[in-house]
Design an enzyme around this catalytic site. Structure first.
Site, PDB file in Angstrom:
ATOM      1  N   GLY A 264       0.840  -1.200   0.000  1.00 33.04           N
ATOM      2  CA  GLY A 264       0.000   0.000   0.000  1.00 33.04           C
ATOM      3  C   GLY A 264       0.868   1.240   0.000  1.00 33.04           C
ATOM      4  O   GLY A 264       1.591   1.497   0.960  1.00 33.04           O
TER       5      GLY A 264
ATOM      6  N   GLY B 296      -5.050   0.751   3.991  1.00 30.01           N
ATOM      7  CA  GLY B 296      -6.148   1.673   4.284  1.00 30.01           C
ATOM      8  C   GLY B 296      -6.730   1.416   5.657  1.00 30.01           C
ATOM      9  O   GLY B 296      -6.264   0.546   6.398  1.00 30.01           O
TER      10      GLY B 296
ATOM     11  N   GLU C 156       2.162  -1.140  -4.767  1.00 35.28           N
ATOM     12  CA  GLU C 156       0.903  -0.384  -4.845  1.00 35.28           C
ATOM     13  C   GLU C 156       0.118  -0.893  -6.058  1.00 35.28           C
ATOM     14  O   GLU C 156       0.652  -0.985  -7.158  1.00 35.28           O
ATOM     15  CB  GLU C 156       1.214   1.117  -4.973  1.00 35.28           C
ATOM     16  CG  GLU C 156       0.056   1.998  -5.393  1.00 35.28           C
ATOM     17  CD  GLU C 156      -1.093   2.009  -4.387  1.00 35.28           C
ATOM     18  OE1 GLU C 156      -0.854   2.290  -3.202  1.00 35.28           O
ATOM     19  OE2 GLU C 156      -2.238   1.724  -4.804  1.00 35.28           O
TER      20      GLU C 156
ATOM     21  N   HIS D  21      11.375  37.018   4.980  1.00 32.73           N
ATOM     22  CA  HIS D  21      12.504  36.542   4.185  1.00 32.73           C
ATOM     23  C   HIS D  21      13.654  36.194   5.111  1.00 32.73           C
ATOM     24  O   HIS D  21      13.888  36.906   6.075  1.00 32.73           O
ATOM     25  CB  HIS D  21      12.948  37.637   3.214  1.00 32.73           C
ATOM     26  CG  HIS D  21      14.113  37.244   2.368  1.00 32.73           C
ATOM     27  ND1 HIS D  21      13.995  36.353   1.316  1.00 32.73           N
ATOM     28  CD2 HIS D  21      15.421  37.581   2.437  1.00 32.73           C
ATOM     29  CE1 HIS D  21      15.198  36.188   0.763  1.00 32.73           C
ATOM     30  NE2 HIS D  21      16.065  36.918   1.428  1.00 32.73           N
TER      31      HIS D  21
END
Lengths: 462, 431
Positions: free
Chosen positions: A183, A274, A206, A446
């Site tokens: 998975g 899952g 998968e 920044h």
């Protein structure tokens, strides 16, 4: 068997949804009872999910950074790994968090019944107590928050030392030589990353053509590039046909998309195909609570089809995420307390804590394509952002998806280190119905990675 | 004929990139300029477009692969004459990439599957401002504010940038509803350019037309209307009327409208709720202790409705001469605004023109109106045979918030019965 005093509000399950609901309801003046077998609240998330996995992922990150710091002129010796100590460190984190929640339960005078509850009627529960006894509880209102558990595919009949699910993987007694992750979703990829950093050879299998289904391909490609180097193999379009435990490991038979079968032996196999909602064996029928597509049917107020019974979290449907459950818990508690609330998010952020992290919120490009929604996108690679290079990285991407008719931000996708922390700005933008100009005209500090959101938005000026 | 597709020039100094998403598969038919794959360079994410319309026969790269400018990435079979004139080049565009060609006709967005309602959702909005399937552009706290007031946020028009809905917009919406204004954005929907299809002429609206339009729009938006139809047998009363008029002076001529005013006034005393107005805000019904009947009069300048005051206290003879005078004055536009105010019920008689029935609109805040169509001689079954009877169609429209269907039907039946008993018609003013 003696019955407990009637509960004005009972909450079944104390995961991130259940305890949020309990605390909110108590704050709103309701008398709250929780029924939860664990000593402390926390659910899968804290005990054997989000939190433990993030602890291990941090350890993995430290290992990876030490490995790659050589080019900065900082060279470390190869690390010595003590898995027992690592596990104890993780356990300490879990204990600190869950006992903190336990303390809150006491402080808010919430009654905690340690046990497992099931409905015996529209207003009554039967509870099997952890200490062996049993009891019953009548209630006026209830919130169902029983969560979910890992799904096991048909070829896995039982778990063992070698065949594990996420729970086993997060409580390791040893570091396996090799690990097959069945998975390629976020759980498998996160845990695979952890074990890869610990030195395990990882293979991911998968069934679908893409790992991390649900995320846009361009974002996934950022992770895949890195995982391809860390993992032995990522086999997409490949099915597992069967497992056989042997003394030397687990023999796994797989079939690729051309129909060719192969067999390989792995030290351990992690099943992460899952999760499924915990809706069985809890007497939903007795209470008159209906299901829809396997999940408890609820309305925007999180009310089930049974009067006075709410449901929240993984039992109510996808996405099965702790932060969704928490939000639903607050809604249900407020409605139970007679307040006006509804579950109506514009976006639920999703984060995959791989390296790099992938995070998205709102509409994805994939979804827009499927639903034929007209969009405009701006994408910017993070290597054009100063902060990226100073972190010793050159990967990452920010993508903003807007509605071209009114400039509103519909979705944002991020891939890169710390993407999970950055996605909240996008979630706020979407909830506030911001337009891309709002993002472009907000001063971002920044040098930070957050500038990528501002700069991607600025591209719409062109 | 097979054609190779290469990585185009992107911009100065860029010599390579990384494939981050292949958008097509082998066998796909592609249009010229359709995005084949996306590539990340040092400077930007760029889309590589198809140089032709045709079919992709081979894909030589995959996600994550590094590619050089000029490298062959795919092969395809162009259809004849579809090749882009110039060799493919990508604009050095860090600019926004368009979404993958959406079909305009299919932009009807599927609503994100709404969660099931176990019976608790808000009622559907009266007028949805936000298009179906789209979420209303409002922040969470504004949405909660609307929910607390019972306002469907989708019905609120936002005044912020891009139609963003503020808390103030929600307040204004509520104020509008409370003031009885229609919260419709649709009222001012833009008109198409009719001149596109032929010549048009624009005429300014007369004052009467403007007032009528406003009054009718208000009535239409506020009063849920039901129309009840019936027929009255006026054979006898019409004979009486003709007989009476044979010897009457012109100004004393008896009209069917005058008779109807008398009959309606009499019946309203029995049905006071049809002689009322609704005050929803106060939660009260206003029962008027007077009966003033408005009569719609067709004038060259438009529809006017003079009012006959205290009609229940006057006999048909008085009402007839009053009506004759008033109608004449009205047609000559010599009527004062005060003469058109204070009506409690309206009669609109189109029988002189014709028609078999219509659905009058209640003249709000009145709650009922009687429409009259042309009487016709009809065969009516008398038990053993048909008899010719003069029957007049009557249409009673009423505000269903105030008047129930059974009462509406009873009221109209009573009027028919009264018209069928000419002996009971009160000619002289009741004392």
């Amino acid at each position: 068997m003696s019955a407990l005093d009637k509960a004005p509000l009972v909450i079944v399950g104390a995961g991130p949804g259940g305890y949020a609901a309990a605390f909110k309801a108590a704050d709103l003046g309701l008398e709250v009872t929780i029924v939860e077998p664990e000593l402390n609240p926390g659910g899968v998330c804290l005990h054997r999910g989000c939190i433990p996995s993030k602890a291990f992922l941090h350890a993995a990150k430290v290992i990876r950074e030490a490995e790659t710091s050589d080019e900065m002129g900082v060279t470390f010796a190869a690390p010595t790994l003590d898995i027992d100590k690592m596990r104890a460190w993780k356990d300490g984190i879990v204990e600190a968090l869950t006992s903190g929640l336990g303390g809150k339960v006491e402080k808010k005078k919430i009654r905690h019944v340690r046990g497992r509850a099931r409905f015996t009627g529209p207003k009554s529960l039967h509870i099997d107590l952890v200490d062996g006894g049993e009891t019953t509880l009548e209630f006026d209102q209830a919130i169902l928050a029983t969560g979910s558990r890992p799904t096991l595919p048909p070829f896995v009949t039982s778990l063992s030392e070698r065949v594990i699910d996420s729970t086993g993987a997060l409580d390791p007694k040893r570091i396996p030589e090799s690990l097959l992750v069945i998975g390629g979703g976020y759980i498998g990829l996160e845990l695979g990353s952890v074990y890869a950093a610990l030195g395990t050879k990882i293979t991911v299998v998968e069934m679908l053509p893409q790992i991390m289904t649900g995320a846009d391909r361009d974002l996934v490609s950022q992770v895949k590039r890195r995982l391809d180097k860390q993992f032995e193999a990522i086999l997409t379009n490949t099915k597992v046909l069967g497992l056989e435990e042997r003394p030397d490991g687990v023999a796994v038979t797989m079939e690729d998309k051309k129909g060719e079968q192969s067999s390989q032996v792995f030290d351990q196999v992690l099943v992460s195909v899952g999760r499924r909602p915990n809706v069985d064996g809890i007497g939903l029928e007795e209470a008159g609570i209906e299901l829809e597509d396997g999940f408890v049917k609820v309305d925007a107020l999180r009310r089930t089809t049974a009067a006075g019974v709410f449901a929240i979290g993984d039992v109510t449907g996808q996405p099965m995420l702790a932060h969704k459950a928490t939000h639903e818990g607050n809604v249900a508690a407020e409605v139970a307390a007679g307040k006006t609330a509804a579950f109506e998010p514009r976006g639920i952020p999703a984060v995959c804590f791989t390296d790099p992290e992938v995070a998205w919120v709102g509409l994805t490009e994939t979804e827009a394509r499927e639903k034929k929604i007209e969009i405009k996108t701006a994408k910017i690679p993070w290597r054009s952002i100063g902060r990226t290079l100073t972190l010793g990285r050159d990967d990452g991407m920010t993508k903003i998806i807007i509605d071209p008719t009114n400039d509103r931000v519909l979705g944002v996708g991020l891939a890169g280190p710390g993407a999970g922390e950055l996605i909240s700005e996008a979630a706020l933008a979407i909830e506030m119905a911001a337009r891309w100009q709002d993002l472009a005209l907000t001063i971002h500090p920044h040098p930070t990675l957050s500038e990528s959101i501002m700069e991607a938005a600025e591209m719409f000026f062109a | 004929m097979k054609q190779e597709i290469r990585v185009p020039e992107v911009s100065d100094g860029v010599v390579k990139g990384i494939v981050i998403g292949v958008s097509v598969a082998v066998g796909d038919r592609v249009e010229v300029d359709q995005t084949l794959l996306e590539m990340e360079t040092d400077k930007a994410v760029v889309a590589v477009p198809s140089p032709f319309t045709g079919t992709i026969s081979a894909i030589l790269v995959e996600d994550g692969q590094e590619v050089d400018i000029g490298q062959v990435i795919m092969e395809g079979e162009p259809e004849d004459g579809t090749q882009a004139a110039a060799p493919p080049s990508v604009q050095a565009a860090p600019a926004a990439a368009e979404a993958p060609a959406p079909t305009p006709a299919a932009v009807a967005v599927a609503a994100p599957a709404a969660k099931p309602t176990a019976g608790g959702a808000l009622p559907p909005p009266r007028t949805r401002v936000t298009p179906p399937g789209e979420v209303a552009p409002a922040s969470p706290i504004v949405r909660r504010f609307a929910r607390e007031l019972g306002v469907d946020i989708h019905a609120v028009a936002g005044t912020g940038p891009g139609g963003r809905i503020s808390e103030q917009d929600v307040r204004e919406f509520v104020k509008g509803v409370m003031a009885g204004a229609t919260p419709t954005a649709a009222v001012s929907r833009p008109l198409p350019d009719f001149a596109k299809w032929g010549a048009v002429e624009r005429q300014p609206l007369s004052q009467v037309r403007k007032i009528t339009a406003e009054a009718m729009a208000y009535a239409w938006a506020t009063a849920p209307r039901v129309t009840q139809d019936d027929k009255a047998d006026i054979t006898e009363i019409e004979a009486y009327r003709k007989n009476f008029n044979a010897s009457a002076a012109p100004e004393a001529k008896l009209t069917m409208t005058a008779i109807l005013v008398r009959v309606v006034a009499e019946t309203l005393r029995e049905f006071p709720q049809l002689n009322s107005s609704l005050d929803l805000a106060a939660g009260e019904l206003i029962l008027k202790q007077y009966i003033h009947i408005g009569v719609a009069v067709d004038t060259p300048g438009g529809l006017l409705v003079p009012v006959l005051r205290d009609a229940d206290k006057k006999g048909v003879a008085t009402l007839a001469s009053e009506l004759n005078t008033t109608a004449a004055k009205t047609r000559e536009r010599r009527i004062s605004p005060a003469d058109m105010e204070g009506g409690t019920f309206t009669i609109s008689n189109l029988g002189g023109i014709g028609g078999t029935g219509f659905t009058p609109i209640v003249y709000a805040p009145q709650v009922a109106i009687l429409g009259v169509s042309r009487a016709e001689m009809e065969p009516v079954w008398q038990g053993t045979d048909f008899a010719p009877r003069l029957r007049m169609p009557l249409s009673l429209s009423y505000d269903h918030r105030v008047v129930d269907g059974a009462d509406g039907a009873r009221f109209l039946r009573r009027i028919c019965e009264a018209l069928e008993q000419p002996d009971e018609l009160v000619m002289e003013d009741p004392s």
